[in-house]
Design a protein around this motif. Structure first.
Motif, short mmCIF file in Angstrom:
data_model
loop_
_atom_site.label_atom_id
_atom_site.label_comp_id
_atom_site.label_asym_id
_atom_site.label_seq_id
_atom_site.Cartn_x
_atom_site.Cartn_y
_atom_site.Cartn_z
N LEU A 1 0.81 -1.22 0.00
CA LEU A 1 0.00 0.00 0.00
C LEU A 1 0.85 1.27 0.00
CD1 LEU A 1 -2.83 -1.00 2.50
CD2 LEU A 1 -2.84 -1.08 -0.01
N PRO A 2 1.72 1.43 -0.97
CA PRO A 2 2.55 2.63 -1.00
C PRO A 2 1.72 3.88 -1.31
CG PRO A 2 2.77 1.42 -3.06
CD PRO A 2 1.90 0.56 -2.15
N THR A 3 2.26 5.02 -0.94
CA THR A 3 1.58 6.28 -1.22
C THR A 3 1.48 6.51 -2.72
OG1 THR A 3 2.40 7.22 0.84
CG2 THR A 3 1.62 8.77 -0.84
N ASP A 4 2.56 6.28 -3.42
CA ASP A 4 2.57 6.39 -4.87
C ASP A 4 2.18 5.05 -5.47
OD1 ASP A 4 5.53 8.42 -4.63
OD2 ASP A 4 3.43 9.04 -4.83
N PRO A 5 1.31 5.03 -6.45
CA PRO A 5 0.91 3.74 -7.04
C PRO A 5 2.07 2.99 -7.69
CG PRO A 5 0.06 5.58 -8.32
CD PRO A 5 0.61 6.15 -7.07
N ILE A 6 3.04 3.74 -8.21
CA ILE A 6 4.24 3.14 -8.80
C ILE A 6 5.45 3.74 -8.09
CG2 ILE A 6 5.58 2.77 -10.91
CD1 ILE A 6 2.94 1.29 -10.90
N PRO A 7 5.85 3.15 -6.98
CA PRO A 7 6.98 3.71 -6.25
C PRO A 7 8.28 3.51 -7.00
CG PRO A 7 5.71 2.15 -4.92
CD PRO A 7 5.28 1.97 -6.33
N LEU A 8 9.08 4.58 -7.07
CA LEU A 8 10.35 4.53 -7.79
C LEU A 8 11.54 4.28 -6.87
CD1 LEU A 8 9.85 7.54 -10.25
CD2 LEU A 8 9.13 5.17 -10.53
N LYS A 9 11.33 4.52 -5.59
CA LYS A 9 12.46 4.42 -4.66
C LYS A 9 12.52 3.05 -4.00
CE LYS A 9 12.57 9.37 -3.62
NZ LYS A 9 12.53 10.40 -2.56
N ALA A 10 13.72 2.52 -3.94
CA ALA A 10 13.91 1.19 -3.36
C ALA A 10 13.47 1.14 -1.89
CB ALA A 10 15.37 0.78 -3.49
N LEU A 11 13.61 2.26 -1.19
CA LEU A 11 13.27 2.28 0.24
C LEU A 11 11.79 2.02 0.48
CD1 LEU A 11 15.44 5.27 1.53
CD2 LEU A 11 15.77 2.83 1.97
N THR A 12 10.97 2.23 -0.53
CA THR A 12 9.53 2.03 -0.38
C THR A 12 9.17 0.55 -0.30
OG1 THR A 12 9.16 4.05 -1.67
CG2 THR A 12 7.28 2.61 -1.38
N TYR A 13 10.03 -0.29 -0.81
CA TYR A 13 9.76 -1.72 -0.89
C TYR A 13 10.29 -2.42 0.35
CZ TYR A 13 8.60 -0.68 -5.73
OH TYR A 13 8.02 -0.16 -6.85
N SER A 14 9.44 -3.24 0.94
CA SER A 14 9.79 -3.88 2.21
C SER A 14 10.39 -5.26 2.04
CB SER A 14 8.53 -4.00 3.08
OG SER A 14 7.97 -2.72 3.33
N TYR A 15 10.06 -5.91 0.95
CA TYR A 15 10.49 -7.29 0.74
C TYR A 15 11.26 -7.39 -0.58
CZ TYR A 15 7.02 -8.00 4.35
OH TYR A 15 6.30 -7.92 5.52
N TRP A 16 12.32 -8.19 -0.54
CA TRP A 16 13.20 -8.31 -1.70
C TRP A 16 13.53 -9.77 -1.96
CZ3 TRP A 16 14.92 -4.21 -4.67
CH2 TRP A 16 14.59 -2.92 -4.20
N GLY A 17 13.64 -10.08 -3.24
CA GLY A 17 14.12 -11.38 -3.63
C GLY A 17 15.64 -11.39 -3.64
N GLN A 18 16.22 -12.53 -3.95
CA GLN A 18 17.67 -12.70 -3.86
C GLN A 18 18.41 -12.19 -5.09
OE1 GLN A 18 15.72 -14.83 -5.15
NE2 GLN A 18 16.82 -15.97 -6.71
N GLY A 19 17.71 -11.89 -6.16
CA GLY A 19 18.36 -11.39 -7.36
C GLY A 19 18.68 -12.49 -8.35
N THR A 20 18.63 -12.12 -9.63
CA THR A 20 19.00 -13.04 -10.69
C THR A 20 19.86 -12.26 -11.69
OG1 THR A 20 18.16 -14.64 -12.33
CG2 THR A 20 16.87 -12.63 -12.02
N LEU A 21 20.95 -12.87 -12.11
CA LEU A 21 21.93 -12.16 -12.94
C LEU A 21 21.54 -12.24 -14.41
CD1 LEU A 21 24.67 -10.71 -13.32
CD2 LEU A 21 25.73 -12.99 -13.37
N VAL A 22 21.53 -11.09 -15.04
CA VAL A 22 21.32 -10.98 -16.48
C VAL A 22 22.59 -10.42 -17.11
CG1 VAL A 22 20.03 -9.82 -18.32
CG2 VAL A 22 18.83 -10.68 -16.29
N THR A 23 23.13 -11.15 -18.06
CA THR A 23 24.34 -10.72 -18.74
C THR A 23 24.04 -10.63 -20.23
OG1 THR A 23 25.73 -11.82 -17.10
CG2 THR A 23 26.77 -11.17 -19.17
N VAL A 24 24.26 -9.46 -20.80
CA VAL A 24 24.01 -9.24 -22.23
C VAL A 24 25.34 -9.01 -22.91
CG1 VAL A 24 22.74 -7.93 -23.95
CG2 VAL A 24 21.78 -8.21 -21.65
N SER A 25 25.67 -9.89 -23.82
CA SER A 25 26.95 -9.77 -24.53
C SER A 25 26.77 -8.97 -25.83
CB SER A 25 27.50 -11.16 -24.84
OG SER A 25 26.62 -11.86 -25.70
N SER A 26 27.81 -8.27 -26.19
CA SER A 26 27.74 -7.43 -27.41
C SER A 26 28.15 -8.22 -28.64
CB SER A 26 28.63 -6.21 -27.23
OG SER A 26 29.95 -6.60 -26.96
#
Length: 124
Positions: free
Chosen positions: A99-124
């Motif tokens: 229930l954030p104040t902004d419908p689309i929060p841009l700041k990371a601090l607004t988010y309470s829960y985080w996943g562990q991350g997944t690596l994306v590597t784009v080669s040229s």
């Protein structure tokens, strides 16, 4: 809420990947977002979507290339990434905001829960 991101990998420039973020526990009502962090850089907002899916937002660097969606029956949010560029290389994190104040929060601090991350590597 526990979040598990998946779908990262190595792809050539111009290619596509779809990231998934599965949530366990309560999913209803949360705004779901994606952030990314490249080595030596700050965490960057990528995209977010409201609980209903009716509203979504994107960072300027990914607009027109990435699409966020969610399936509330599967407690999963997706990030479809097309026309990938080497500068998209980063660890991608999913996050949940209650229930954030902004419908689309841009700041990371607004988010309470985080996943562990997944690596994306784009080669040229």
């Amino acid at each position: 809420v526990q979040l598990q991101a998946s779908g990262g990998g190595l792809v050539q420039a111009g290619g596509s990947l779809r990231l998934s973020c599965a949530a366990s526990g309560r999913f209803n009502g949360y705004v779901m977002g994606w952030f990314r962090q490249a080595p030596g850089k700050e965490r960057e907002f990528v995209s977010a979507i409201t609980w209903s899916g009716s509203t979504s937002g994107y960072g300027d660097s990914v607009k027109g290339r990435f699409t966020i969606s969610r399936d509330n029956y599967k407690n999963t949010v997706y990030l479809q990434m097309n026309s990938l560029k080497p500068e998209d290389t980063a660890v991608y994190y999913c996050a949940a905001a209650w229930l954030p104040t902004d419908p689309i929060p841009l700041k990371a601090l607004t988010y309470s829960y985080w996943g562990q991350g997944t690596l994306v590597t784009v080669s040229s």
